[in-house]
Design an enzyme around this catalytic site. Structure first.
Site, PDB file in Angstrom:
ATOM      1  N   ASP A   1       0.693  -1.182   0.108  1.00 23.13           N
ATOM      2  CA  ASP A   1      -0.019  -0.117  -0.081  1.00 23.13           C
ATOM      3  C   ASP A   1       0.975   1.133   0.090  1.00 23.13           C
ATOM      4  O   ASP A   1       1.551   1.545   0.932  1.00 23.13           O
ATOM      5  CB  ASP A   1      -0.973  -0.125   1.143  1.00 23.13           C
ATOM      6  CG  ASP A   1      -1.674   1.339   1.268  1.00 23.13           C
ATOM      7  OD1 ASP A   1      -1.661   2.123   0.496  1.00 23.13           O
ATOM      8  OD2 ASP A   1      -2.532   1.340   2.377  1.00 23.13           O
TER       9      ASP A   1
ATOM     10  N   TYR B   1      -8.221  14.719  -8.136  1.00 25.90           N
ATOM     11  CA  TYR B   1      -7.019  13.909  -8.755  1.00 25.90           C
ATOM     12  C   TYR B   1      -6.234  15.060  -9.754  1.00 25.90           C
ATOM     13  O   TYR B   1      -4.948  14.730  -9.602  1.00 25.90           O
ATOM     14  CB  TYR B   1      -8.090  13.235  -9.952  1.00 25.90           C
ATOM     15  CG  TYR B   1      -7.340  12.117 -11.180  1.00 25.90           C
ATOM     16  CD1 TYR B   1      -6.404  11.187 -10.705  1.00 25.90           C
ATOM     17  CD2 TYR B   1      -7.036  12.747 -12.267  1.00 25.90           C
ATOM     18  CE1 TYR B   1      -5.665  10.592 -11.436  1.00 25.90           C
ATOM     19  CE2 TYR B   1      -6.458  11.759 -13.050  1.00 25.90           C
ATOM     20  CZ  TYR B   1      -5.532  10.978 -12.849  1.00 25.90           C
ATOM     21  OH  TYR B   1      -4.762  10.189 -13.582  1.00 25.90           O
TER      22      TYR B   1
END
Length: 253
Positions: A58, A150
């Site tokens: 991760d 984003y």
């Protein structure tokens, strides 16, 4: 293009652009560690490939990044090439964007690359050689509606790329960004499904909507992005640093 003996780490390497990058680096002779959250996906990708190590990671977790990179070094040695490809995108109108979503986009798309760079930069400086390639997006170069978080994160990636490139310009380490337009990956397929579901348009009409700003009127192929990454890894690309290379059919010039 010969990368024999080089060790490359590709985040998000189990599918899409990352998988294509891993294929191109392996074909050039590199040893490649592919990282991602889903170990099963990584293992499926690595199966049958020479010198390909799947490692679950991760990238938003600093301790997990350190552990994963140490695991990669134990198998293939010091890291010569880092490709920060892992990322996530979700289309949400700004008014519906809450802090948790914004933070998630920053964590995955900007903090992830930061943590991965921190894990390899000193060893690259110490040996006087290294390639860091951040797979950003045309969203790092222009704005798009409904993906403000984003786009903000990807603009941050480009700022990180350019500033770090200056800091290490005399150290033998190059830092560049590759900025694909809409590419035929799971992210694009999800966007197409979202357009179809919310607007009632056909799949073909949804694709046309995504590619409307691409003068070539098509989705970019992952292999095209991989080709640019591979070129930046070469010794003869040593003078290319701090750049944002758009792979977007002429959308951004």
């Amino acid at each position: 293009m010969d990368l024999t003996g080089k060790h490359a780490i590709v985040t998000g390497g189990g599918r899409g652009i990352g998988a294509a990058i891993a294929d191109s680096l392996i074909a050039a002779g590199a040893k490649v560690t592919i990282m991602g959250r889903n170990l099963e996906t990584l293992q499926e990708k690595a199966q049958g490939l020479p010198n390909c190590l799947p490692v679950a990671c991760d990238i938003t977790d600093e301790a997990a990044v350190k552990s994963a990179f140490n695991q990669a070094r134990a198998a293939f040695g010091p890291v010569d090439i880092l490709v920060n490809n892992a990322g996530a995108a979700k289309s949400i109108p700004f008014k519906k964007t809450d802090r948790a979503h914004f933070q998630q986009m920053i964590d995955v798309n900007l903090m992830g690359p930061y943590l991965c760079i921190q894990a390899v930069l000193q060893e690259m400086i110490d040996k006087g050689a290294g390639r860091i390639i951040n797979v950003a997006s045309t969203a790092a170069l222009k704005g798009y509606g409904y993906v403000t978080a984003y786009s903000a994160a990807k603009h941050g990636v480009l700022g990180l790329t350019r500033s770090l490139a200056l800091e290490v310009a005399t150290k033998g380490v190059t830092v560049n960004a590759v900025c694909p337009g809409f590419t035929e990956t799971d992210i694009a397929r999800d966007a197409i499904k979202n357009i179809v579901a919310k607007t009632g348009r056909t799949k073909e009409q949804a694709i046309a909507e995504l590619t409307i700003h691409n003068p070539q009127k098509r989705l970019i192929q992952p292999e095209e992005v991989a080709a640019s990454v591979l070129w930046l890894c070469q010794d003869n690309a040593a003078s290319i640093t701090g750049q944002a290379i758009a792979v977007a059919g002429g959308e951004v010039m």
